[in-house]
Write a protein that holds these residues in place. Structure first.
Motif, mmCIF file in Angstrom:
data_model
loop_
_atom_site.group_PDB
_atom_site.id
_atom_site.type_symbol
_atom_site.label_atom_id
_atom_site.label_comp_id
_atom_site.label_asym_id
_atom_site.label_seq_id
_atom_site.Cartn_x
_atom_site.Cartn_y
_atom_site.Cartn_z
ATOM 1 N N HIS A 1 6.958 -6.104 3.584
ATOM 2 C CA HIS A 1 6.197 -6.234 2.340
ATOM 3 C C HIS A 1 7.001 -6.980 1.285
ATOM 4 N N ARG B 1 5.962 -10.638 -0.569
ATOM 5 C CA ARG B 1 5.925 -10.836 -2.021
ATOM 6 C C ARG B 1 6.830 -11.983 -2.472
ATOM 7 N N THR B 2 7.864 -12.295 -1.684
ATOM 8 C CA THR B 2 8.892 -13.216 -2.167
ATOM 9 C C THR B 2 8.990 -14.526 -1.400
ATOM 10 N N LEU C 1 -1.508 -6.002 0.213
ATOM 11 C CA LEU C 1 -0.778 -7.268 0.296
ATOM 12 C C LEU C 1 -1.554 -8.302 1.104
#
Length: 699
Positions: A310, A314-315, A349
């Motif tokens: 996760h 996100r990155t 996500l």
């Protein structure tokens, strides 16, 4: 000495031996736990290198059979079940469905450390024939993963294929290494703790990754699995000095190694889990061996995998790597669903990627969401359905030439998701359509600018179109879905749509009216439901744009696909009148083609033909007049076509079943159907030319 009671005699006879044995085993386990605590306390006091969430430097620096021997000496002769019974099972946190019972990340490292005890004798060499047999079984069980190995890791597949000379040389080297290892084994046991304390974070290399891959393929090694997860965590937190206040056991500082590590983790983790805790699939549902000790032991490693996954989602800035992460993580769905908290976070996500990423990432994210929704219970299904609709609505706030393709992609994919479980979909559709109706009722009662804005916007129009698509798919007449659970929602949706059409009848909002009519046409074509659309289309033909002399203008043609309200400069101009005439007459032809096989078609079009003739007499638009004349001609041909075929019928009008089946099996096209098919082809060619010209201008 007092006389023994009957209860005491019975206990001595039946339970004494078992009780003593249990106490002795408990004492052994307690001793092992105490030794483990003392060792950890010693490491903390001596200033060892930082741990990675509880996995200290002794685990990162140890390797080979020396480490295995040292651990086996420390743990004694206990087997896996005895070790799990000695407190390891309690340390895993049990069922993760309880959100309040989740532990901090500090215990994650300890779980990854203890997981190594489950590995057994994993460092023993595998016989080449056995390795070949395993690869053959892998090719049959998971051809996609075997193909990946063929393309990226040929050296692993070629293991054991050396020549006889090379084999002899390797045997001699192995014998020499074995002798050297036997001499230094005692010293290694004494020095292993000191070596671990002095070792720092290890640099992950391609050679190290290849070794972990080989161990996983040959032995399904949990030790290699643990180290891979530790390195994966280091990669996910690359750029930060520590993780959870503790230093990492591994370091990744090369882009090639980073990419290889991410792909290796995504590819190999499902292989390990499928071996140790295999699942059974039945009707898209997955059943795991929850009573297995390894199932409980591997829950925290799975949580570690997903927490780092996760973070990557996100990155990660590279779309190609995001696509790999999203598509490969779908293989972990059988083990994800056991933890409701992880599943919810993962779905959120995925919904974010589905709403904002590039097209192939969107598709991969949707396929994963659909897989989760199909395999989960009602709660997760509700989360997927509600989340998909909300993400779709947020993405439709701004509709331009650039965002329209992605909006259509989300619309089509979300409608497919609502077709998985009609009972759950009905509850959500009922509530969301009711929200649209409340907004419309508020606008009709208040009649203020703010209340009108809540309806006259792209989000409302796209929502109406979305639910028309959902109901058209779930109540499709070609699938014999007349008894679909979604059928009762058609009437309220049509009422909402017709109310939006009549809300503001001015010519500036004709584009919005045509958008809603197009949505209703899709519903009619799919379900066969009759909705009278001739009246709102005839109102367009009576507008001042077609009844008065147009104003001169040099404006470019208006793109109705991305226009909800026409700019004031276009009102009463020839440019705007031609665009509206072209689109509205095409929609009229589409609507008439849906009724072209009706046995009552000649009577149905009588008022329409009368009104169209009046429009032709008063029209000042040559484009509208030309189109309406062609439609009147096709209406006359279609009426004659129907009258000719119904002249031979032998049933009465009250025979509803026979009336509905009229011309249902007729293979020949009706005149209006043929004209509509040709008009669609011409319109598609025109749009293709416009898109090509736009691309040339951008280039």
């Amino acid at each position: 000495m007092a006389k023994q009671t009957k209860r005491t005699k019975k206990f001595v006879k039946n339970n004494l031996d078992r009780t003593l044995k249990t106490r002795r085993e408990g004492a052994k386990k307690k001793a092992v736990i105490e030794r483990s605590k003392q060792a950890k306390a010693h490491k903390a006091k001596s200033g060892a290198a930082g741990r990675q969430s509880g996995a200290d430097a002794a685990l990162a620096g140890s390797a080979g059979e020396d480490e295995s021997d040292a651990e086996s000496d420390a743990a004694g002769p206990m087997g896996v079940d005895e070790f799990l019974g000695g407190g390891f099972e309690a340390g895993m946190g049990g069922d993760e469905d309880d959100e309040s019972g989740d532990e901090d990340d500090e215990s994650e490292g300890d779980d990854l450390e203890d997981m190594e005890e489950l590995s057994g004798d994993e460092d023993e060499e595998l016989d080449p024939e056995a390795h070949a047999a395993q690869l053959k079984a892998l090719a049959a069980k998971d051809p996609e993963f075997f193909k990946y190995l063929q393309e990226n890791d040929e050296n692993l597949l070629a293991f054991g294929g050396a020549s006889d000379d090379e084999s002899d040389e390797s045997e001699e080297e192995e014998m020499a290494a074995t002798a050297t290892k036997a001499k230094g084994k005692a010293k290694a046991r004494d020095d292993v703790m000191d070596e671990d304390e002095d070792s720092g974070p290890q640099l992950v290399t391609l050679k190290m990754l290849a070794g972990w891959q080989r161990s996983i393929l040959q032995h399904h090694s949990l030790r290699a699995f643990r180290r891979l997860l530790l390195a994966f965590r280091a990669a996910a937190h690359m750029g930060s000095e520590n993780y959870g206040g503790e230093a990492s056991s591994y370091v990744v500082n090369d882009a090639q190694v980073f990419n290889k590590l991410i792909v290796t983790t995504l590819k190999y983790v499902p292989v390990v889990l499928a071996h140790h805790i295999p699942y059974k699939e039945t009707n898209s549902r997955y059943k795991l061996p929850t009573n297995s000790p390894k199932f409980t032991a591997l829950q925290r490693p799975i949580q570690s995998y997903y927490s780092n996954l996760h973070r990557l989602l996100r990155t990660l800035p590279e779309p190609s790597l995001v696509y790999v992460v999203v598509s490969e993580s779908a293989k972990m769905v059988p083990w994800l669903l056991h933890s409701r908290k992880l599943a919810r976070e993962h779905v959120k996500l995925l919904l974010d990627q589905w709403a904002t990423a590039e097209d192939r990432v969107r598709i991969a994210a949707f396929l994963s969401i659909r897989k989760i929704a199909a395999a989960s219970d009602e709660t997760m299904m509700d989360l997927c359905l509600k989340g998909a609709y909300q993400s779709f609505v947020r993405s439709t706030k701004l509709t331009t030439v650039h965002t329209l393709p992605s909006i259509n992609l989300m619309k089509n994919s979300a409608s497919e998701l609502y077709g998985l479980d009609l009972r759950a979909s009905y509850q959500h559709a009922f509530g969301f359509i009711r929200q649209l109706a409340i907004h419309l009722r508020t606008a009709l009662k208040a009649k203020t600018q703010e209340s009108f804005k809540s309806v006259l916007n792209w989000q409302f129009v796209h929502c109406v179109d979305f639910w028309c698509l959902v109901l058209g798919t779930t109540c499709d007449q070609s699938r014999a879905a007349k008894d679909s659970e979604m059928q009762p929602l058609i009437y309220p949706l049509v009422q909402v749509a017709t109310g939006v059409i009549k809300l503001i009848p001015t010519s500036r909002y004709f584009p919005m009216r045509l958008h809603v009519i197009r949505s209703l046409l899709r519903l009619i074509q799919k379900t066969g439901v009759y909705v009278p659309l001739t009246a709102p289309l005839l109102e367009v033909f009576d507008a001042p744009e077609f009844q008065r002399k147009p104003k001169g203008s040099t404006l470019a043609p208006l793109n109705l696909e991305t226009t909800l309200r026409a700019p004031q400069a276009y009102v009463r101009t020839r440019v705007y009148a031609d665009v509206i005439a072209e689109d509205s007459t095409h929609l009229l032809l589409e609507y008439l083609s849906t009724q072209a096989r009706s046995i009552a078609f000649p009577e149905l079009v009588v008022p329409l033909r009368t009104q169209l003739r009046r429009t032709l007499k008063a029209s000042t638009s040559p484009k509208l007049s030309t189109s309406l004349k062609a439609i009147l001609d096709k209406i006359a041909q279609n009426s004659a076509w129907i009258e000719k075929r119904r002249a031979t019928v032998e049933f009465a009008p009250n025979d509803r079943r026979a009336v509905a089946a009229f011309l249902r099996t007729e293979k020949a096209e009706a005149p209006l159907e043929s004209a509509c098919r040709l008009a669609r082809k011409v319109l598609a060619q025109k749009r293709a030319l416009l898109e090509q010209a736009a691309q040339e201008v951008r280039g």
